[in-house]
Design a protein around this motif. Structure first.
Motif, PDB file in Angstrom:
ATOM      1  N   LYS A   1     -45.752  71.519 -13.833  1.00 25.74           N
ATOM      2  CA  LYS A   1     -47.085  70.979 -14.157  1.00 25.74           C
ATOM      3  C   LYS A   1     -47.089  69.449 -14.118  1.00 25.74           C
ATOM      4  CE  LYS A   1     -48.677  74.783 -17.102  1.00 25.74           C
ATOM      5  NZ  LYS A   1     -48.800  75.241 -18.510  1.00 25.74           N
ATOM      6  N   ILE A   2     -46.086  68.847 -14.746  1.00 23.92           N
ATOM      7  CA  ILE A   2     -46.070  67.378 -14.820  1.00 23.92           C
ATOM      8  C   ILE A   2     -45.900  66.783 -13.421  1.00 23.92           C
ATOM      9  CG2 ILE A   2     -44.824  65.366 -15.708  1.00 23.92           C
ATOM     10  CD1 ILE A   2     -43.985  67.145 -18.129  1.00 23.92           C
ATOM     11  N   ALA A   3     -44.947  67.331 -12.648  1.00 27.03           N
ATOM     12  CA  ALA A   3     -44.649  66.759 -11.328  1.00 27.03           C
ATOM     13  C   ALA A   3     -45.819  66.947 -10.368  1.00 27.03           C
ATOM     14  CB  ALA A   3     -43.385  67.401 -10.756  1.00 27.03           C
ATOM     15  N   SER A   4     -46.428  68.131 -10.364  1.00 25.09           N
ATOM     16  CA  SER A   4     -47.490  68.355  -9.374  1.00 25.09           C
ATOM     17  C   SER A   4     -48.716  67.519  -9.721  1.00 25.09           C
ATOM     18  CB  SER A   4     -47.837  69.837  -9.251  1.00 25.09           C
ATOM     19  OG  SER A   4     -48.379  70.320 -10.435  1.00 25.09           O
ATOM     20  N   ARG A   5     -48.920  67.252 -11.018  1.00 23.70           N
ATOM     21  CA  ARG A   5     -50.048  66.391 -11.404  1.00 23.70           C
ATOM     22  C   ARG A   5     -49.750  64.929 -11.068  1.00 23.70           C
ATOM     23  NH1 ARG A   5     -51.359  68.443 -16.607  1.00 23.70           N
ATOM     24  NH2 ARG A   5     -49.742  67.124 -17.458  1.00 23.70           N
ATOM     25  N   LEU A   6     -48.515  64.485 -11.375  1.00 24.05           N
ATOM     26  CA  LEU A   6     -48.163  63.077 -11.166  1.00 24.05           C
ATOM     27  C   LEU A   6     -48.278  62.679  -9.694  1.00 24.05           C
ATOM     28  CD1 LEU A   6     -47.000  60.417 -12.341  1.00 24.05           C
ATOM     29  CD2 LEU A   6     -44.716  61.386 -12.034  1.00 24.05           C
ATOM     30  N   TYR A   7     -47.882  63.576  -8.790  1.00 25.39           N
ATOM     31  CA  TYR A   7     -47.913  63.241  -7.373  1.00 25.39           C
ATOM     32  C   TYR A   7     -49.084  63.901  -6.647  1.00 25.39           C
ATOM     33  CZ  TYR A   7     -43.563  61.071  -8.527  1.00 25.39           C
ATOM     34  OH  TYR A   7     -42.627  60.268  -9.114  1.00 25.39           O
ATOM     35  N   GLY A   8     -50.008  64.457  -7.415  1.00 25.53           N
ATOM     36  CA  GLY A   8     -51.245  64.992  -6.843  1.00 25.53           C
ATOM     37  C   GLY A   8     -51.031  66.060  -5.787  1.00 25.53           C
ATOM     38  N   PHE A   9     -50.114  67.008  -6.048  1.00 21.98           N
ATOM     39  CA  PHE A   9     -49.884  68.097  -5.087  1.00 21.98           C
ATOM     40  C   PHE A   9     -51.163  68.899  -4.884  1.00 21.98           C
ATOM     41  CE2 PHE A   9     -45.011  69.009  -5.601  1.00 21.98           C
ATOM     42  CZ  PHE A   9     -44.749  67.681  -5.365  1.00 21.98           C
ATOM     43  N   THR A  10     -51.435  69.282  -3.622  1.00 22.15           N
ATOM     44  CA  THR A  10     -52.550  70.189  -3.343  1.00 22.15           C
ATOM     45  C   THR A  10     -52.057  71.296  -2.419  1.00 22.15           C
ATOM     46  OG1 THR A  10     -53.311  69.253  -1.254  1.00 22.15           O
ATOM     47  CG2 THR A  10     -54.090  68.176  -3.279  1.00 22.15           C
ATOM     48  N   GLU A  11     -52.956  72.245  -2.134  1.00 21.30           N
ATOM     49  CA  GLU A  11     -52.560  73.357  -1.251  1.00 21.30           C
ATOM     50  C   GLU A  11     -52.327  72.878   0.179  1.00 21.30           C
ATOM     51  OE1 GLU A  11     -55.539  72.951  -2.587  1.00 21.30           O
ATOM     52  OE2 GLU A  11     -57.157  73.772  -1.324  1.00 21.30           O
ATOM     53  N   ASN A  12     -52.709  71.637   0.482  1.00 21.51           N
ATOM     54  CA  ASN A  12     -52.469  71.118   1.834  1.00 21.51           C
ATOM     55  C   ASN A  12     -51.106  70.450   1.997  1.00 21.51           C
ATOM     56  OD1 ASN A  12     -55.059  71.889   2.688  1.00 21.51           O
ATOM     57  ND2 ASN A  12     -55.918  70.103   1.643  1.00 21.51           N
ATOM     58  N   ASP A  13     -50.375  70.321   0.883  1.00 17.73           N
ATOM     59  CA  ASP A  13     -49.087  69.630   0.974  1.00 17.73           C
ATOM     60  C   ASP A  13     -47.994  70.515   1.549  1.00 17.73           C
ATOM     61  OD1 ASP A  13     -49.165  66.883   0.174  1.00 17.73           O
ATOM     62  OD2 ASP A  13     -49.800  67.580  -1.807  1.00 17.73           O
ATOM     63  N   LYS A  14     -47.062  69.827   2.214  1.00 23.59           N
ATOM     64  CA  LYS A  14     -45.830  70.488   2.661  1.00 23.59           C
ATOM     65  C   LYS A  14     -44.685  69.741   2.004  1.00 23.59           C
ATOM     66  CE  LYS A  14     -46.787  72.758   6.856  1.00 23.59           C
ATOM     67  NZ  LYS A  14     -46.199  72.927   8.189  1.00 23.59           N
ATOM     68  N   VAL A  15     -44.015  70.433   1.108  1.00 20.54           N
ATOM     69  CA  VAL A  15     -43.022  69.781   0.265  1.00 20.54           C
ATOM     70  C   VAL A  15     -41.622  70.060   0.813  1.00 20.54           C
ATOM     71  CG1 VAL A  15     -42.121  69.598  -2.084  1.00 20.54           C
ATOM     72  CG2 VAL A  15     -44.561  70.065  -1.709  1.00 20.54           C
ATOM     73  N   GLY A  16     -40.956  69.022   1.269  1.00 19.22           N
ATOM     74  CA  GLY A  16     -39.596  69.163   1.799  1.00 19.22           C
ATOM     75  C   GLY A  16     -38.648  69.537   0.670  1.00 19.22           C
ATOM     76  N   THR A  17     -37.901  70.615   0.859  1.00 16.63           N
ATOM     77  CA  THR A  17     -37.007  71.102  -0.187  1.00 16.63           C
ATOM     78  C   THR A  17     -35.577  70.910   0.291  1.00 16.63           C
ATOM     79  OG1 THR A  17     -38.731  72.601  -0.888  1.00 16.63           O
ATOM     80  CG2 THR A  17     -36.517  73.120  -1.610  1.00 16.63           C
ATOM     81  N   PHE A  18     -35.011  69.786  -0.132  1.00 14.83           N
ATOM     82  CA  PHE A  18     -33.693  69.365   0.343  1.00 14.83           C
ATOM     83  C   PHE A  18     -32.575  69.830  -0.583  1.00 14.83           C
ATOM     84  CE2 PHE A  18     -34.909  66.136   3.543  1.00 14.83           C
ATOM     85  CZ  PHE A  18     -36.265  66.028   3.268  1.00 14.83           C
ATOM     86  N   ALA A  19     -32.912  70.047  -1.851  1.00 14.46           N
ATOM     87  CA  ALA A  19     -31.866  70.269  -2.851  1.00 14.46           C
ATOM     88  C   ALA A  19     -31.364  71.702  -2.822  1.00 14.46           C
ATOM     89  CB  ALA A  19     -32.404  69.946  -4.238  1.00 14.46           C
ATOM     90  N   PRO A  20     -30.045  71.893  -2.958  1.00 15.08           N
ATOM     91  CA  PRO A  20     -29.548  73.252  -3.110  1.00 15.08           C
ATOM     92  C   PRO A  20     -30.023  73.839  -4.437  1.00 15.08           C
ATOM     93  CG  PRO A  20     -27.771  71.653  -3.424  1.00 15.08           C
ATOM     94  CD  PRO A  20     -28.984  70.883  -3.017  1.00 15.08           C
ATOM     95  N   LEU A  21     -30.048  75.171  -4.496  1.00 15.75           N
ATOM     96  CA  LEU A  21     -30.593  75.854  -5.676  1.00 15.75           C
ATOM     97  C   LEU A  21     -29.904  75.500  -6.985  1.00 15.75           C
ATOM     98  CD1 LEU A  21     -31.209  79.617  -4.897  1.00 15.75           C
ATOM     99  CD2 LEU A  21     -32.849  77.849  -5.560  1.00 15.75           C
ATOM    100  N   HIS A  22     -28.617  75.187  -6.925  1.00 18.31           N
ATOM    101  CA  HIS A  22     -27.895  74.941  -8.172  1.00 18.31           C
ATOM    102  C   HIS A  22     -28.078  73.507  -8.660  1.00 18.31           C
ATOM    103  CE1 HIS A  22     -25.157  73.593  -5.027  1.00 18.31           C
ATOM    104  NE2 HIS A  22     -24.624  72.783  -5.916  1.00 18.31           N
ATOM    105  N   PHE A  23     -28.911  72.743  -7.960  1.00 17.18           N
ATOM    106  CA  PHE A  23     -29.127  71.332  -8.285  1.00 17.18           C
ATOM    107  C   PHE A  23     -30.574  71.230  -8.782  1.00 17.18           C
ATOM    108  CE2 PHE A  23     -29.431  66.898  -6.178  1.00 17.18           C
ATOM    109  CZ  PHE A  23     -29.047  66.282  -7.354  1.00 17.18           C
TER     110      PHE A  23
END
Lengths: 524, 78
Positions: free
Chosen positions: A191-213
């Protein structure tokens, strides 16, 4: 909304046909992800998984990670990511430490699963693999999971305070410690992160981090909360910068969030001038200090993007941010900024009292994204906390980060290094990070590490290792002269070694402990 | 060259000695080589082949499998 799987169920109602996750040519819509995670939950419960159990996720980066995570959560269990790059012995110790009986995997891990199952006794089922003569545990292939008709009314009820995931990190003693997060702390992050950076359904969020990180929570929780598409960057691309740049541009990624290393590699070796990055709107980085000279170069190349520095130990995931308003003019490290929503902090002196304004001390934070504690280790948990008594039986509880900070005149927090990186050598107080910063000012240096190496007869000396810019020749004597013009003589490293790359932790951070070990044996 | 590369990966890079590596195995996606291992491998190939690998050639297409590496080097003699 109060649990993590509700993120997917809600987005499946609002955006059923939108891609929830993408990985190269594969994608999964929110509707499919909801259905498949329901099926996995059903299968896990059928196989005996009960609320509160720990279920391991042992996979390379692929779409199945999303099905795995949300299926495990819906079954009432907590997921425990196992790094597929880690030695089998480490994975075994984690599985044993948190008593894993069920594991979700993919066919690509078959060889490692064979080795794992030889050393872990309590395993009951392995989901995601066809039967194997060398694996003496019941296996359930994905086809069987996806042929189930899930009975949603039979899934266990989950509360926001229930355990959601355990992230294992190297402890200072070398034994991995499990950081427990709840649905509440994970959802607070989203909630905090998506509000702070204004995520919307049009965003494509690069997921670089491995799951354990812990930064993986951005891609798996914050992006779906907004109905955005999380683009999983495969491991291969992270090691090969030209492919990484090409993929980010092709996918038209709008949010880049990684450790600085990925951005620096893209900048220096990724041929980013060949691609169109006009879709990028936020470049976020955390986990390490971003060397300012590289950050400046990147900001000049991507003037349309906004840049933000995030900070937080895995125990609280994240807690501060700093938006860069303009390109930094000097090489001074940028601030870690101010605490984000639902968070407060104290700066503590060694004796446990609060530091006066402007005086450095250890950062302690109290936040909605705070861990539950360390798995099976109440003593370590209590040692990591700072309590302020409000009334009898009621404390405000802070997590002590072990990081030194101070406030600047604008009230921004400045990161000064780990509290154990400030040392005394022959009576002089030395900041190891300051020496690293000095080496980095040299134009031929890409990365630098300064450590104290213990020699014979209690002799301790400062040693440096540098990773030069590819193709540049470094003259060590000239580099020492350069240091002498910036540092007092007692802070000049006695030896400077050149390495083509550094050992890194599985999250991409420079592994200083390993470097010290190698320096002891002179094999760097 | 094929055997040299496979032996180097097995002895110097792979975290687990038990790994069997075939020429078509995905080195990067399945947990055999991480980014530090990749750097080591590039340096090893540069030394063995007396050549310099350019930045722009460090791509998934050239390094995904041992076979891809051999194709890239143009030295595939089985």
């Amino acid at each position: 909304m109060y649990t993590l799987p509700q993120i997917i169920d809600r987005s499946a109602l609002l955006f059923p046909e939108k891609d929830a996750f993408r990985c190269l040519e594969d994608s999964i819509s929110y509707r499919e992800l909801k259905h498949k995670s329901d099926q996995l939950a059903h299968q896990l419960n059928h196989s005996g998984v009960q609320k509160g159990n720990r279920v391991a996720v042992f996979m390379n980066r692929c779409l199945d990670t999303a099905v795995g995570i949300f299926g495990i959560l819906k079954s009432g269990a907590a997921y425990v990511p196992i790094d597929p790059f880690a030695p089998v012995s480490r994975s075994v110790s984690i599985l044993k430490d948190c008593g894993v009986e069920h594991l979700v995997t993919t066919e690509t891990q078959r060889q490692k699963i064979r080795a794992l199952t030889k050393d872990v006794d309590g395993l009951k089922t392995i989901v995601g693999m066809t039967p194997d003569a060398d694996v003496n545990v019941e296996t359930i292939p994905w086809e069987q999971v996806f042929s189930q008709v899930p009975h949603l009314d039979q899934l266990p009820g989950i509360l926001e305070q229930d355990l959601a995931f355990i992230l294992y990190t190297s402890g200072s003693t070398g034994i991995p410690k499990g950081i427990m997060h709840t649905h509440y702390s994970g959802l607070a992050l989203a909630k905090i992160a998506s509000r702070l950076y204004g995520f919307t359904e049009n965003d494509k969020v690069g997921t670089f981090a491995p799951l354990h990180f812990d930064p993986s929570t951005f891609g798996y929780f914050a992006a779906p909360l907004a109905g955005a598409t999380a683009v999983i960057i495969p491991d291969a691309h992270l090691s090969l910068p030209p492919s990484l740049s090409a993929l980010v541009a092709k996918e038209k990624i709008t949010i880049w969030y990684s450790v600085p290393l990925m951005l620096i590699n893209a900048l220096l070796y990724g041929e980013i001038e060949k691609h169109d990055f006009s879709s990028l709107r936020w470049v976020l980085f955390a986990g390490e200090v971003f060397t300012t000279k590289h950050l400046r170069a990147l900001m000049q190349l991507w003037p349309h993007a906004k840049f933000s520095n995030l900070y937080g130990p895995a125990e609280v995931i994240l807690c501060t941010y700093y938006h860069l308003k303009s390109i930094p003019q000097t090489d001074e490290p940028i601030p870690i900024g101010t605490v984000w929503d639902n968070t407060e902090y104290r700066i503590l002196l060694e004796e446990g009292t609060e530091a006066p304004a402007g005086v450095p001390g250890e950062l302690a934070v109290r936040t909605a994204t705070m861990m539950r504690g360390y798995w099976n280790n109440p003593e370590l948990t209590e040692r990591s906390l700072y309590r302020i008594k409000v009334a009898d039986g009621y404390d405000h509880v802070y997590y002590k980060t072990g990081d030194l900070v101070k406030e600047n005149e604008q009230g921004q927090l400045l990161f000064l290094g780990r509290s154990d990186r400030q040392i005394k050598l022959r009576g002089f107080r030395i900041e190891l990070d300051e020496i690293e910063q000095t080496l980095l000012k040299h134009e031929g240096v890409k990365e630098a590490v300064v450590v104290v190496v213990e020699g014979e007869n209690d002799y301790r000396k400062l040693s440096a290792a540098i990773n030069p810019m590819r193709g540049s020749h470094i003259d060590i004597r000239e580099l020492k002269t350069f240091c002498k013009s910036h540092l007092p003589s007692y802070a000049i490293p006695e030896s400077i070694e050149v390495a083509s790359d550094f050992p890194r932790t599985s999250s991409g951070k420079i592994d200083r402990k390993e470097i010290i070990k190698n320096m002891g044996t002179k094999q760097l | 060259m094929k055997d040299k590369i496979i032996n180097y990966i097995k002895s110097e890079i792979s975290n687990d000695p038990l790994q069997d590596i075939g020429p078509e195995d995905d080195l990067l996606g399945s947990g055999i080589i991480d980014s530090l291992g990749m750097m080591k491998l590039v340096l090893f190939i540069e030394k063995e082949c007396h050549m310099k690998i350019n930045n722009e050639d460090m791509t998934v297409e050239n390094f995904m499998t041992v076979q891809n590496i051999l194709n890239f080097l143009g030295k595939d003699q089985g």
